[in-house]
Motif scaffolding. Structure first.
Motif, PDB file in Angstrom:
ATOM      1  N   GLN A 144      25.099  16.705  40.033  1.00  0.00           N
ATOM      2  CA  GLN A 144      25.084  18.144  40.290  1.00  0.00           C
ATOM      3  C   GLN A 144      24.579  18.907  39.074  1.00  0.00           C
ATOM      4  O   GLN A 144      23.782  19.846  39.195  1.00  0.00           O
ATOM      5  N   LEU A 145      25.058  18.522  37.892  1.00  0.00           N
ATOM      6  CA  LEU A 145      24.640  19.206  36.666  1.00  0.00           C
ATOM      7  C   LEU A 145      23.187  18.874  36.328  1.00  0.00           C
ATOM      8  O   LEU A 145      22.430  19.747  35.864  1.00  0.00           O
ATOM      9  N   ILE A 146      22.811  17.624  36.555  1.00  0.00           N
ATOM     10  CA  ILE A 146      21.433  17.221  36.255  1.00  0.00           C
ATOM     11  C   ILE A 146      20.446  17.984  37.142  1.00  0.00           C
ATOM     12  O   ILE A 146      19.383  18.417  36.683  1.00  0.00           O
ATOM     13  N   VAL A 147      20.789  18.178  38.411  1.00  0.00           N
ATOM     14  CA  VAL A 147      19.904  18.882  39.343  1.00  0.00           C
ATOM     15  C   VAL A 147      19.672  20.330  38.916  1.00  0.00           C
ATOM     16  O   VAL A 147      18.614  20.909  39.189  1.00  0.00           O
ATOM     17  N   LEU A 148      20.632  20.926  38.235  1.00  0.00           N
ATOM     18  CA  LEU A 148      20.472  22.304  37.789  1.00  0.00           C
ATOM     19  C   LEU A 148      19.453  22.437  36.659  1.00  0.00           C
ATOM     20  O   LEU A 148      18.916  23.527  36.436  1.00  0.00           O
ATOM     21  N   VAL A 149      19.166  21.342  35.956  1.00  0.00           N
ATOM     22  CA  VAL A 149      18.321  21.415  34.756  1.00  0.00           C
ATOM     23  C   VAL A 149      16.977  20.703  34.953  1.00  0.00           C
ATOM     24  O   VAL A 149      15.913  21.267  34.640  1.00  0.00           O
ATOM     25  N   VAL A 150      17.023  19.463  35.465  1.00  0.00           N
ATOM     26  CA  VAL A 150      15.817  18.632  35.473  1.00  0.00           C
ATOM     27  C   VAL A 150      14.664  19.242  36.277  1.00  0.00           C
ATOM     28  O   VAL A 150      13.532  19.304  35.773  1.00  0.00           O
ATOM     29  N   PRO A 151      14.853  19.705  37.519  1.00  0.00           N
ATOM     30  CA  PRO A 151      13.705  20.280  38.237  1.00  0.00           C
ATOM     31  C   PRO A 151      13.087  21.477  37.508  1.00  0.00           C
ATOM     32  O   PRO A 151      11.854  21.620  37.481  1.00  0.00           O
ATOM     33  N   LEU A 152      13.921  22.321  36.919  1.00  0.00           N
ATOM     34  CA  LEU A 152      13.380  23.458  36.166  1.00  0.00           C
ATOM     35  C   LEU A 152      12.631  22.988  34.921  1.00  0.00           C
ATOM     36  O   LEU A 152      11.597  23.559  34.543  1.00  0.00           O
ATOM     37  N   LEU A 153      13.154  21.917  34.278  1.00  0.00           N
ATOM     38  CA  LEU A 153      12.481  21.371  33.099  1.00  0.00           C
ATOM     39  C   LEU A 153      11.109  20.812  33.481  1.00  0.00           C
ATOM     40  O   LEU A 153      10.101  21.075  32.795  1.00  0.00           O
ATOM     41  N   ILE A 154      11.031  20.053  34.580  1.00  0.00           N
ATOM     42  CA  ILE A 154       9.755  19.489  35.029  1.00  0.00           C
ATOM     43  C   ILE A 154       8.783  20.612  35.401  1.00  0.00           C
ATOM     44  O   ILE A 154       7.594  20.568  35.061  1.00  0.00           O
ATOM     45  N   ALA A 155       9.285  21.621  36.130  1.00  0.00           N
ATOM     46  CA  ALA A 155       8.414  22.743  36.512  1.00  0.00           C
ATOM     47  C   ALA A 155       7.884  23.460  35.281  1.00  0.00           C
ATOM     48  O   ALA A 155       6.711  23.881  35.238  1.00  0.00           O
TER      49      ALA A 155
END
Length: 572
Positions: A144-155
């Protein structure tokens, strides 16, 4: 209570259990984000190397850059291992604490634990249902925490090369959580039904094992096996439903992720061919930029797909939390006990001057009233017999006095002090409890008699066995007191097993004796012999007896008659 209300309560309960291990979960999430950053570094270096090679300008410095590739992969592997270790540490710590809380609840409920389910069902709760929370703690919550950060980081990493590619990723990303929730609702309902079927199957199996000798005598073993097989088939069917939903969820998530990646790949291919000059700031799309975006696109959806795959773990955890909460909520709520000292433990063996039931009412969680305004007193050394039909409230009175339940209204006073404010461990140290079906442990006669006491105290052991009239029987055994008794007391007669229970009570030197139909289902000769042993062994002690046997009236001081939870007669 509605399904949504129960789910909300289960989520709050899970959040409370996770709070002490939140640091480990956060550490796992941070490691997961850093692992993604390491992969992004690997993708950037690899894209640069291939781009330079395709243009023919791969210099010596470029080859030196290639050494960063294994370093990035090693860093990613180490960070993934750190993530798994931190998540596992959080899960193990939380599950151990919950299992300890359940075992304390079973101890606090005592013989009333049957109200929470059969022993097999409770064993399933403490083992299987607690284990079902592993995936929620070790995978779902960090993800849950990873999903909040990783997609925004990749984008953010893709945006400088192509804002259109970043928008495609951000536009398709929310579709995965949306369908995850839609499918997850069905998974939650299926998991709840599966948990109930497993608890029922555990109870059936334990009941069949315990009653197998009786079933053999009655010639009904095949009927018992057929019922067990029906329960197993029901559990198999419900398990397959859960798996079907889980695979459906994974297939849907993979489909949307694959379509989104294909859209990005199609856009990059057209841009490289010069057929689509939009989304990359008017600059030509180069091979290294396109390859970098294409390598990051699966990583954008990886945490979302993983969260979707782990969503069924959330459903299983909610079902497990509901079952665990149901057990814990049955534990009587007690006020904080007063501070005790060593002298308090010694005073626990002093016979109370009086015990008062002061207008006591007990209402079960399902609304049934077990006792309604019951008041009476037990004087020091007095023997009081509780009479009444089954369900009249006799066992409820004994359970209240033993501390396994607390009054809904009214008070129980011991020498003028409220029992609810006493330390249960101290109070229990001064109690002797006998019931018609005492529990045995897979241990020796010594350990079953001296449970909670010094097992090396031979004087106490043999004095208790002698007073219970069992010393000669134990001396005749091959290992005497070290002979294994077995969990079900196999090989011992009903009278012998009751005498071991009596020896257990005598060894405690208790100040208050609580007897719940201790002589039921025994032949008259054995019952009379045990009654004489009880009469001699409990002299000078206060005693409360619940019994249907008219013979018990001859050795008590007073008879109280209960009817539908009310005290209707007091007779000396």
């Amino acid at each position: 209570m509605s399904v949504l209300d129960d789910e909300a309560l289960s989520l709050r309960w899970l959040a409370a259990q996770i709070a002490p291990v939140r640091g480990w979960i956060t550490g796992a999430a941070i490691s997961g984000v850093l692992a993604t950053a390491a992969y992004a570094a690997f993708a950037a270096v690899l894209a640069q190397l291939i781009g330079r090679w395709s243009r023919g300008d791969l210099s010596a410095s470029g080859w030196l850059l290639a050494f960063a590739l294994p370093a990035a992969l090693i860093a990613r592997s180490v960070l993934h291992a750190t993530k798994e270790w931190s998540a596992a540490r959080a899960s193990v710590t939380m599950r151990l604490r919950v299992r300890d809380e359940l075992l304390d609840a079973f101890a606090a409920l005592g013989p009333l634990r049957s109200s929470a389910g059969s022993d097999g069902a409770l064993a399933s709760v403490s083992i299987d249902q607690v284990g079902a929370m592993d995936g929620y703690v070790s995978r779902y919550r960090p993800q849950q925490l990873i999903v909040l950060v990783v997609p925004l980081l990749i984008a953010a990493l893709v945006f400088p090369s192509s804002w259109l590619a970043a928008l495609i990723l951000l536009g398709c990303g929310p579709l995965i959580p949306m369908f995850m929730v839609l499918v997850g609702r069905q998974a939650a309902a299926a998991s709840t039904q599966q948990a109930g079927a497993l608890a029922h199957l555990g109870g059936q199996f334990l009941d069949l094992v315990r009653g197998l000798p009786t079933l053999r005598l009655l010639g009904r073993v095949d009927d018992g096996a057929a019922r067990l097989d029906a329960g197993a088939q029901d559990y198999r069917h419900r398990s397959m439903q859960v798996l079907r939903i889980a695979f459906l969820s994974s297939a849907v998530l993979e489909l949307f992720a694959s379509i989104a990646i294909a859209m990005v790949a199609l856009y990059l291919g057209l841009a490289l061919l010069g057929r689509f000059d939009l989304g990359h700031y008017g600059l030509p799309m180069t091979l290294d930029k396109a390859l970098f975006i294409l390598l990051l696109a699966p990583e954008f959806f990886a945490p979302l797909r993983q969260l979707g795959s782990d969503y069924h773990a959330r459903a299983q955890a909610l079902a497990a939390a509901s079952a665990i909460r149901d057990v814990l909520e049955r534990v009587p709520k007690r006020e904080s006990p007063v501070t005790t000292s060593a002298s308090a433990h010694s005073n626990a063996r002093t016979v109370p001057a009086f015990i008062d039931f002061d207008d006591v009412t007990l209402q079960h969680t399902d609304g049934r009233v077990a006792l309604d305004g019951v008041s009476f007193r037990i004087e020091r050394g007095e023997r009081v017999l509780l009479r009444g039909a089954s369900g009249a409230g006799k066992s409820s009175v004994i359970a209240l006095l033993a501390g396994f339940a607390t009054p809904t209204a009214g008070r129980i006073l011991v020498d003028g002090h409220d029992l609810s404010q006493r330390d249960l461990n101290v109070w229990w140290s001064g109690l002797a409890w006998l019931e018609q079906r005492p529990e045995w442990f897979a241990a020796s006669v010594r350990d079953n008699v001296l449970i909670g006491l010094d097992r090396d105290d031979r004087v106490r052991l043999w004095m208790a066995l002698e007073r219970a009239g069992l010393a000669d029987d134990v001396r005749a055994l091959p290992l005497q007191a070290d002979t294994p008794l077995g969990q079900s007391g196999g090989g011992w007669s009903g009278g012998q097993l009751q005498r071991i229970a009596l020896a257990r009570a005598l060894a405690r030197d208790a100040s208050l004796w609580l007897l719940d139909e201790p002589l039921a289902h025994l032949d008259r000769e054995t019952a009379d012999a045990l009654r004489n042993s009880l009469d001699e062994g409990s002299r000078g002690r206060s005693m409360l007896i619940a019994s249907h046997d008219d013979a018990d009236r001859d050795w008590v001081d007073r008879v109280l008659t209960l009817d539908a939870g009310r005290l209707v007669q007091v007779r000396a």
